[in-house]
Write an enzyme that holds these catalytic residues in place. Structure first.
Site, mmCIF file in Angstrom:
data_model
loop_
_atom_site.group_PDB
_atom_site.id
_atom_site.type_symbol
_atom_site.label_atom_id
_atom_site.label_comp_id
_atom_site.label_asym_id
_atom_site.label_seq_id
_atom_site.Cartn_x
_atom_site.Cartn_y
_atom_site.Cartn_z
ATOM 1 N N GLU A 1 -4.156 4.115 3.687
ATOM 2 C CA GLU A 1 -3.335 3.097 3.039
ATOM 3 C C GLU A 1 -4.054 2.652 1.773
ATOM 4 O O GLU A 1 -5.168 2.115 1.849
ATOM 5 C CB GLU A 1 -3.113 1.902 3.967
ATOM 6 C CG GLU A 1 -2.368 2.266 5.253
ATOM 7 C CD GLU A 1 -2.131 1.059 6.140
ATOM 8 O OE1 GLU A 1 -1.163 1.087 6.904
ATOM 9 O OE2 GLU A 1 -2.919 0.096 6.062
ATOM 10 N N ASN B 1 1.125 4.718 1.709
ATOM 11 C CA ASN B 1 0.659 5.274 2.979
ATOM 12 C C ASN B 1 0.738 6.797 2.957
ATOM 13 O O ASN B 1 1.761 7.371 2.575
ATOM 14 C CB ASN B 1 1.514 4.735 4.129
ATOM 15 C CG ASN B 1 1.460 3.218 4.209
ATOM 16 O OD1 ASN B 1 0.394 2.628 4.105
ATOM 17 N ND2 ASN B 1 2.609 2.587 4.374
ATOM 18 N N THR C 1 0.820 -1.202 0.000
ATOM 19 C CA THR C 1 0.000 0.000 0.000
ATOM 20 C C THR C 1 0.860 1.260 0.000
ATOM 21 O O THR C 1 1.991 1.263 0.470
ATOM 22 C CB THR C 1 -0.927 0.040 1.236
ATOM 23 O OG1 THR C 1 -0.132 -0.030 2.429
ATOM 24 C CG2 THR C 1 -1.922 -1.092 1.201
#
Length: 307
Positions: A254, A205, A203
Site C-alpha cells: 500500500e 494497493n 494508498t
C-alpha cells in the site's frame, strides 16, 4: 523492445541477434555484465524463460521471484535490449535435451549469432547442459559463445539469493548495491478496502503474488506511475505486509504518494524500496495509527530528500 513469447516461426528481423541467456531474476550487476558482453554490431537480445523453471519444478516452495515478467521487461528495455525472447517454459521445452535445445531453439529457430552466459548457467533436460558444453555445441553449429565470470561486491559473490536475503533483513540499500538499481515492485493498482482514504492517507494497493516478500514494514519509496494521464515520478511512503491493525492475512503493498491527487485504479506503478523505516505494528487505536503515519511520512521525506 520487441518481446517474442514463442520460438517457432520468428520473423526474419528477430533472427541473428547476439543474446545473453539466463533467468535474470532481479537483473543484478552480474546479469548486467552478462548482457554487456553481448553488445556489438548484431542486435542485442536476451533469452529467458517464463515462468521461471523453479516455479514449474518446485511449485510448493514459497514465492521467490525478485521481479515479475513485466518488471523484467521494463528493466531490459532500459538496458537497451532490442529483442526479448521470453521462451514459454512448458513440458515440451523442459523435455528437450541440451543438444536438442541448442540446435532446435537457439540455432534453427532464433538463428543466434552469439551467446553469452554466466559460468554457472545450466540448461536442457535435468539441467544437464553446462556453459562449457554450450561453447562446444556453438562451435559445431556456427555461433560464438562467451562465458562471463561471476561478479562480486566487496569480496562477496552477487546473486539473487544474496539479494533476497538483504531484502528479508530489511536492508534495501544493500540489495540496491548488488542490483545496481533500487529493488522495485511493479504491477497494477487494485481496488482495496479504502481504509487509507478514510484515515487521510489514500494508498495505491498492489498485489505481491509470486514475489519474494521483503521484510514486512514501512518503507520510504520512489514511485514511477507508468501509465495514465498522471504518469511520472513521485516520492512516498509504503506499507508492505498484512496490516495487523485490521487483521489482514494476504500480504500486499500500500503506497501513499506525496503531493499527489487523482485516481490510479487500473494504472501500472513501479515502486522502488529505498529505505526501511519500521516494522509493522498494532496500535491501541486509530488516532495512534494516524500519528505514526504522520511521523512515517516526515521521516520518509527526509530519507528521500535529494533523490
Amino acid at each position: 523492445m520487441n518481446i517474442h513469447r514463442h520460438w517457432r516461426d520468428l520473423p526474419t528481423d528477430a533472427r541473428g541477434a547476439a543474446v545473453a541467456m539466463g533467468n535474470f531474476d532481479g537483473l543484478h550487476l552480474g546479469h548486467q555484465a552478462v548482457i554487456d558482453l553481448a553488445r556489438g554490431p548484431a542486435p542485442l537480445g536476451v533469452v529467458t524463460f517464463e515462468p521461471h523453471p523453479r516455479e514449474v519444478f518446485a511449485p510448493h516452495l514459497p514465492p521467490f521471484r525478485l521481479m515479475n515478467a513485466e518488471s523484467r521487461a521494463n528493466r531490459l528495455a532500459k538496458l537497451g535490449v532490442q529483442h526479448l525472447y521470453e521462451l514459454p517454459f512448458d513440458k515440451e521445452l523442459a523435455a528437450l535435451t541440451p543438444e536438442a535445445f541448442v540446435r532446435e531453439v537457439l540455432a534453427e529457430s532464433l538463428g543466434v549469432s552469439r551467446i553469452v552466459v554466466g559460468q554457472d548457467f545450466c540448461f536442457g533436460r535435468d539441467r544437464a547442459g553446462t556453459a562449457l558444453a554450450l561453447a562446444a555445441m556453438g562451435r559445431d553449429l556456427g555461433f560464438d559463445v562467451t562465458i562471463a565470470e561471476l561478479v562480486g561486491l566487496e569480496g562477496d559473490q552477487i546473486s539473487s539469493t544474496a539479494i533476497r536475503r538483504a531484502l528479508s533483513e530489511g536492508d534495501p540499500q544493500h540489495a540496491a548495491a548488488m542490483l545496481g538499481h533500487w529493488h522495485r515492485i511493479e504491477g497494477e493498482v487494485l481496488h482495496g478496502e479504502k481504509r487509507g482514504r478514510e484515515l487521510g492517507y489514500p494508498t495505491a494497493n498492489m498485489a505481491l503474488k509470486g514475489l519474494h516478500l521483503p521484510r514486512f514494514g514501512v518503507y520510504a519509496v520512489l514511485v514511477d506511475v507508468l501509465t495514465g494521464p498522471q504518469a511520472g515520478r513521485y516520492q512516498g511512503a509504503a506499507s508492505l505486509g498484512v496490516r495487523p491493525m485490521f487483521d489482514g492475512e494476504v500480504p500486499n503493498l500500500e503506497t501513499f504518494l506525496f503531493d499527489f491527487s487523482g485516481d490510479l485504479y487500473g494504472q501500472h506503478l513501479s515502486v522502488a524500496l529505498v529505505e526501511y523505516l519500521r516494522p509493522e505494528l498494532r496500535f491501541d487505536g486509530l488516532p495512534a495509527l494516524i500519528a505514526q503515519m504522520d511521523a512515517d511520512c516526515v521521516r520518509a521525506r527526509e530519507c528521500l530528500s535529494g533523490l
